[in-house]
Write an enzyme that holds these catalytic residues in place. Structure first.
Site, PDB file in Angstrom:
ATOM      1  N   PHE A 126      74.994   0.928 114.088  1.00 19.81           N
ATOM      2  CA  PHE A 126      74.288   2.023 113.417  1.00 19.81           C
ATOM      3  C   PHE A 126      72.899   1.470 113.082  1.00 19.81           C
ATOM      4  O   PHE A 126      72.786   0.355 112.571  1.00 19.81           O
ATOM      5  CB  PHE A 126      75.054   2.409 112.147  1.00 19.81           C
ATOM      6  CG  PHE A 126      74.512   3.625 111.452  1.00 19.81           C
ATOM      7  CD1 PHE A 126      74.985   4.884 111.773  1.00 19.81           C
ATOM      8  CD2 PHE A 126      73.536   3.500 110.469  1.00 19.81           C
ATOM      9  CE1 PHE A 126      74.487   6.010 111.131  1.00 19.81           C
ATOM     10  CE2 PHE A 126      73.036   4.631 109.822  1.00 19.81           C
ATOM     11  CZ  PHE A 126      73.519   5.885 110.157  1.00 19.81           C
ATOM     12  N   ASP A 195      80.785  -3.923 108.531  1.00 19.41           N
ATOM     13  CA  ASP A 195      80.399  -2.612 108.021  1.00 19.41           C
ATOM     14  C   ASP A 195      81.568  -1.658 108.294  1.00 19.41           C
ATOM     15  O   ASP A 195      81.936  -1.421 109.443  1.00 19.41           O
ATOM     16  CB  ASP A 195      79.128  -2.142 108.735  1.00 19.41           C
ATOM     17  CG  ASP A 195      78.620  -0.809 108.206  1.00 19.41           C
ATOM     18  OD1 ASP A 195      79.464   0.040 107.827  1.00 19.41           O
ATOM     19  OD2 ASP A 195      77.403  -0.584 108.202  1.00 19.41           O
ATOM     20  N   TYR A 220      80.783   8.391 101.356  1.00 15.93           N
ATOM     21  CA  TYR A 220      80.647   9.845 101.541  1.00 15.93           C
ATOM     22  C   TYR A 220      81.248  10.333 102.849  1.00 15.93           C
ATOM     23  O   TYR A 220      81.197  11.512 103.142  1.00 15.93           O
ATOM     24  CB  TYR A 220      79.178  10.273 101.436  1.00 15.93           C
ATOM     25  CG  TYR A 220      78.212   9.457 102.267  1.00 15.93           C
ATOM     26  CD1 TYR A 220      78.106   9.656 103.632  1.00 15.93           C
ATOM     27  CD2 TYR A 220      77.412   8.474 101.682  1.00 15.93           C
ATOM     28  CE1 TYR A 220      77.234   8.898 104.396  1.00 15.93           C
ATOM     29  CE2 TYR A 220      76.542   7.707 102.432  1.00 15.93           C
ATOM     30  CZ  TYR A 220      76.459   7.924 103.788  1.00 15.93           C
ATOM     31  OH  TYR A 220      75.598   7.164 104.542  1.00 15.93           O
ATOM     32  N   ARG A 369      80.425  14.852 118.913  1.00 15.51           N
ATOM     33  CA  ARG A 369      81.266  13.990 118.092  1.00 15.51           C
ATOM     34  C   ARG A 369      82.174  14.845 117.209  1.00 15.51           C
ATOM     35  O   ARG A 369      81.717  15.775 116.539  1.00 15.51           O
ATOM     36  CB  ARG A 369      80.336  13.145 117.221  1.00 15.51           C
ATOM     37  CG  ARG A 369      80.822  11.753 116.955  1.00 15.51           C
ATOM     38  CD  ARG A 369      79.748  10.959 116.235  1.00 15.51           C
ATOM     39  NE  ARG A 369      79.381  11.565 114.956  1.00 15.51           N
ATOM     40  CZ  ARG A 369      79.087  10.869 113.858  1.00 15.51           C
ATOM     41  NH1 ARG A 369      79.123   9.557 113.866  1.00 15.51           N
ATOM     42  NH2 ARG A 369      78.749  11.475 112.740  1.00 15.51           N
TER      43      ARG A 369
HETATM   44  C1  LIG Z   1      76.877   6.061 107.822  1.00  8.19           C
HETATM   45  C2  LIG Z   1      76.525   4.638 108.105  1.00  8.19           C
HETATM   46  C3  LIG Z   1      75.555   3.957 107.366  1.00  8.19           C
HETATM   47  C4  LIG Z   1      74.782   4.710 106.334  1.00  8.19           C
HETATM   48  O1  LIG Z   1      73.935   3.916 105.566  1.00  8.19           O
HETATM   49  P1  LIG Z   1      73.272   4.568 104.270  1.00  8.19           P
HETATM   50  O2  LIG Z   1      72.522   3.476 103.657  1.00  8.19           O
HETATM   51  O3  LIG Z   1      74.380   5.136 103.442  1.00  8.19           O
HETATM   52  O4  LIG Z   1      72.396   5.696 104.721  1.00  8.19           O
HETATM   53  C5  LIG Z   1      75.355   2.614 107.610  1.00  8.19           C
HETATM   54  N1  LIG Z   1      76.062   1.971 108.561  1.00  8.19           N
HETATM   55  C6  LIG Z   1      76.988   2.604 109.311  1.00  8.19           C
HETATM   56  C7  LIG Z   1      77.761   1.856 110.339  1.00  8.19           C
HETATM   57  C8  LIG Z   1      77.225   3.962 109.121  1.00  8.19           C
HETATM   58  O5  LIG Z   1      78.128   4.589 109.871  1.00  8.19           O
END
Ligand SMILES: *Cc1c(COP(=O)(O)O)cnc(C)c1O
Length: 401
Positions: A126, A195, A220, A369
């Site tokens: 991500f 993560d 969330y 998705r």
């Molecule tokens: C959703 C997601 C994030 C989101 O990061 P935020 O700081 O909450 O915006 C980060 N890493 C991964 C792998 C995600 O799927």
């Protein structure tokens, strides 16, 4: 009624988790985007109203103590802990995932043996994780090595300080082998940072059982904490004494109200805190976690796999030949809780799906998705989503090559 529709009904009837659906505010759309924003548990608005009226409105400053605001980050961390296979005292809630990635990556380089100068980062990560790791590397004098998770064992070496991996790929839904990769990272003497954004609340993670060093995740998505609800940081108990946060804010101080000029870190998970917690979001998250009471993550995983299997079967049965291809692994051991379908005209197809009450999302340029959240999505939903998808694909000609 078709055979698949009948089976869907029978599967919902036999599903032990099906009664949980009524704990959520849902309408008659098929909501397959809980992997982006989890649905609202019904009781949360009343709880938030109470926080606003009573705790903030009437008690005001007293609530930091009397309403348990001050200790909320660790208390809620302990509620998340069993969902990700962690014993109490190792998770603190606060900040965004992005900020926690920064804390974890920098702290990992500080935990790693001296003289190592490489950080391996999931090449398909991500984006935020990659951006943050790159900056953390520059600040700490490390070099980023992008690597596909499956290639991590071959890329590890005496220069590897830390490895940052996504447990489930947000785009394809591929589940990576956390136990084996963590063991490989350890065999190379490096520190593993995971993560969990797309795995926590969807499948067993087993942080303690697999000896993960540090982990982060958002709340969330599958944890239904609400838009922008605070993320969490896991620091394994064995690392807590040496955990050296790059963001040592006053709320992680051993004696925050002494207001001393010198920093002395608190013991335990508290050390991962930074500044004043965002109480409203935090307490919405805390309330939303009530839906997990008595729910085993193994049952969630079993239903998730059955749902994604069933959806893929329905898509194969209904969709016109050659219009969509699954990029989600068929093997259960490699599948998260979403189905990603490659589709040449994904953008208009997803718009048409949403207009017809099937809400998934799009990962540009060509991925549809569909997230399956076992607490509130059922088999009838999966069948209907596949049927509407097939209808949309049939009604819209494939784009000219
Ligand atoms: C959703 C997601 C994030 C989101 O990061 P935020 O700081 O909450 O915006 C980060 N890493 C991964 C792998 C995600 O799927």
């Amino acid at each position: 009624m078709s055979d698949l529709q009948e089976r869907a009904q029978a599967l919902d009837t036999a599903d032990g988790l099906a009664p949980l659906r009524k704990l959520f505010t849902l309408d008659d759309t098929v909501y397959l985007d809980g992997n982006s924003l989890g649905a609202l548990p019904r009781h949360v608005p009343a709880r938030l109203q109470e926080v606003l009226t009573r705790e903030w409105g009437e008690l005001r400053i007293r609530s930091w103590d009397e309403s348990g605001w001050w200790t909320a980050p660790e208390r809620i961390g302990d509620r998340i802990a069993p969902i990700v296979g962690a014993a109490a005292g190792q998770i603190v809630v606060g900040d965004s995932t992005s900020v926690n990635v920064f804390k974890a990556v920098v702290a990992a380089t500080r935990l790693a043996p001296e003289g190592r100068d490489e950080i391996l980062v999931d090449a398909s990560t991500f984006p935020t994780d990659g951006y943050i790791a790159e900056s953390a590397a520059r600040m700490t004098g490390h070099r980023i090595v992008p690597v596909a998770p499956a290639d991590v064992p071959g890329a590890l070496g005496p220069r590897t300080a830390a490895v940052l991996l996504n447990h489930v790929d947000y785009r394809s839904g591929r589940l990576h082998d956390l136990p084996a990769l963590t063991a490989a990272v350890h065999a190379a003497g490096a520190v593993a940072v995971w993560d969990l954004c797309h795995s926590a609340g969807a499948l067993p993670v087993g942080l303690d059982a697999h000896g993960v060093d540090l982990a982060v995740g958002c709340t969330y998505k599958y944890l239904n904490g609400g838009p922008g609800s605070p993320a969490y940081l896991y620091v394994a108990a064995r690392h807590q004494a040496a955990f050296d946060s790059p963001l040592p804010g006053w709320t992680s101080h051993a004696d925050p109200f002494a207001m001393t000029p010198g920093y002395a870190p608190a013991d335990g998970a508290v050390r991962g805190r930074v500044g004043t917690p965002d109480i409203l979001s935090m307490l919405a998250l805390e309330a939303s976690l009530d839906v997990w009471d008595g729910v085993g993550i193994d049952a969630v995983r079993a239903k998730s796999l059955a749902l994604t299997d069933f959806f893929l079967e329905c898509v194969a049965a209904y969709a016109p030949e050659g219009r969509v291809t699954s990029v989600t692994p068929a093997a259960h051991a490699e599948r998260g809780s979403q189905v990603a379908l490659r589709c040449e005209d994904a953008e208009p197809v997803m718009a048409a799906l949403i207009a017809r009450g099937v809400v998934g999302d799009l990962r540009r340029p060509d991925v549809l998705r569909f997230g399956f959240t076992p607490l509130y999505v059922g088999f009838v939903d999966a069948e209907r989503a596949a049927r509407v998808l097939a209808d949309v694909l049939t009604g819209s000609a494939a784009p000219a090559a």
